[in-house]
Enzyme design. Sequence first.
Site, PDB file in Angstrom:
ATOM      1  N   GLN A 143      34.760  44.263  41.258  1.00 32.27           N
ATOM      2  CA  GLN A 143      34.042  44.532  40.012  1.00 32.27           C
ATOM      3  C   GLN A 143      32.793  43.664  39.879  1.00 32.27           C
ATOM      4  OE1 GLN A 143      37.907  44.324  37.594  1.00 32.27           O
ATOM      5  NE2 GLN A 143      36.720  45.830  36.455  1.00 32.27           N
ATOM      6  N   CYS A 155      39.141  49.886  31.337  1.00 31.93           N
ATOM      7  CA  CYS A 155      38.656  49.066  32.440  1.00 31.93           C
ATOM      8  C   CYS A 155      37.224  48.647  32.141  1.00 31.93           C
ATOM      9  CB  CYS A 155      38.712  49.885  33.730  1.00 31.93           C
ATOM     10  SG  CYS A 155      38.059  49.042  35.168  1.00 31.93           S
ATOM     11  N   LEU A 156      36.906  47.387  32.456  1.00 34.73           N
ATOM     12  CA  LEU A 156      35.546  46.902  32.219  1.00 34.73           C
ATOM     13  C   LEU A 156      34.531  47.672  33.062  1.00 34.73           C
ATOM     14  CD1 LEU A 156      36.280  43.058  32.206  1.00 34.73           C
ATOM     15  CD2 LEU A 156      36.006  44.569  30.226  1.00 34.73           C
ATOM     16  N   HIS A 160      42.024  48.195  42.289  1.00 39.47           N
ATOM     17  CA  HIS A 160      40.588  47.933  42.512  1.00 39.47           C
ATOM     18  C   HIS A 160      40.327  47.492  43.953  1.00 39.47           C
ATOM     19  CE1 HIS A 160      38.525  48.399  38.691  1.00 39.47           C
ATOM     20  NE2 HIS A 160      39.430  47.692  38.046  1.00 39.47           N
ATOM     21  N   HIS A 167      46.869  47.768  38.160  1.00 39.10           N
ATOM     22  CA  HIS A 167      45.482  48.172  37.907  1.00 39.10           C
ATOM     23  C   HIS A 167      44.508  47.329  38.744  1.00 39.10           C
ATOM     24  CE1 HIS A 167      42.214  49.323  34.841  1.00 39.10           C
ATOM     25  NE2 HIS A 167      41.648  48.408  35.582  1.00 39.10           N
ATOM     26  N   GLU A 168      44.715  46.009  38.754  1.00 39.06           N
ATOM     27  CA  GLU A 168      43.784  45.123  39.481  1.00 39.06           C
ATOM     28  C   GLU A 168      43.910  45.307  40.993  1.00 39.06           C
ATOM     29  OE1 GLU A 168      41.526  44.016  37.750  1.00 39.06           O
ATOM     30  OE2 GLU A 168      42.527  44.152  35.812  1.00 39.06           O
ATOM     31  N   GLY A 175      42.211  41.113  32.945  1.00 38.14           N
ATOM     32  CA  GLY A 175      42.237  41.029  34.404  1.00 38.14           C
ATOM     33  C   GLY A 175      40.897  41.420  34.973  1.00 38.14           C
TER      34      GLY A 175
HETATM   35 ZN   LIG Z   1      39.697  47.710  35.986  1.00 36.45          ZN
END
Ligand SMILES: [Zn+2]
Length: 176
Positions: free
Chosen positions: A51, A97-98, A143, A139-140, A46
Site C-alpha cells: 500500500q 480499505c485505505l 495485499h 485482509h492484510e 492495518g
Molecule cells: Zn486494505
Amino acid sequence: MPLRPVLQFPDPRLKRVSEPIEKITDELRALAEDMTEVMYDEPGIGLAAPQLGESVRLIVVDTEWSREDGDGDRNPLVLLNPEIVERTGEVVWTEACLSVPDFSAEVERAARVTVRGLDLAGEPYEETAEELRAVCFQHEIDHLDGLLFIDRISRLKRSLYVKRRKKQLKLEEDGG
Ligand SMILES: [Zn+2]
C-alpha cells in the site's frame, strides 16, 4: 517530513505479489515505522507494505487502538512473512480499505485464523485470532498476494464500484 501516501485502486502496484523478506535491514525497519505512522494517521487498523508501493511481505496491525485513546494505547504488531497456517469457521464482515476509497462491502472470511511470521527482531511469532482481528490478518495478507477485498465480492458489486471509481478519477482529472 510528510507521511508517505497510500496507493489507491486502480494503482497497478497493488496487484503485485510481494517478495518474501530475507534480511532485516535498517531500510526495512524504517519502512515498518512509516507503515505504522501512516496506519495511525489515516486511521486504519492495518496496513500492508504494497500500500506504500513496497512489494515486500510486511504488515502492521493494531485492532485494539482507537483515536480517542490517544498514543498511549498504541500496540502495533509488525509481522514479516506472515502466513495463515490454520483457518476455521466463517464470518461475514463489512470491510473497507485505505487503498479502496469511498467503499465498503461484506466479505466472507474464516472466523478464526492462526498466523505465523517473524517480528522485527527476527523472532518467530504465532497468534490465533478471531473475528475482527482474524479478518484484519486475512485482509492484510491478501495485499501481499496482490488481492484487494473487492476481489472477494460479487462480480456485479465490484464492477459497479470500478465504474464509480473511474468516473470519480475522471472528475478529479478534469477538475484539476
Ligand atoms: Zn486494505
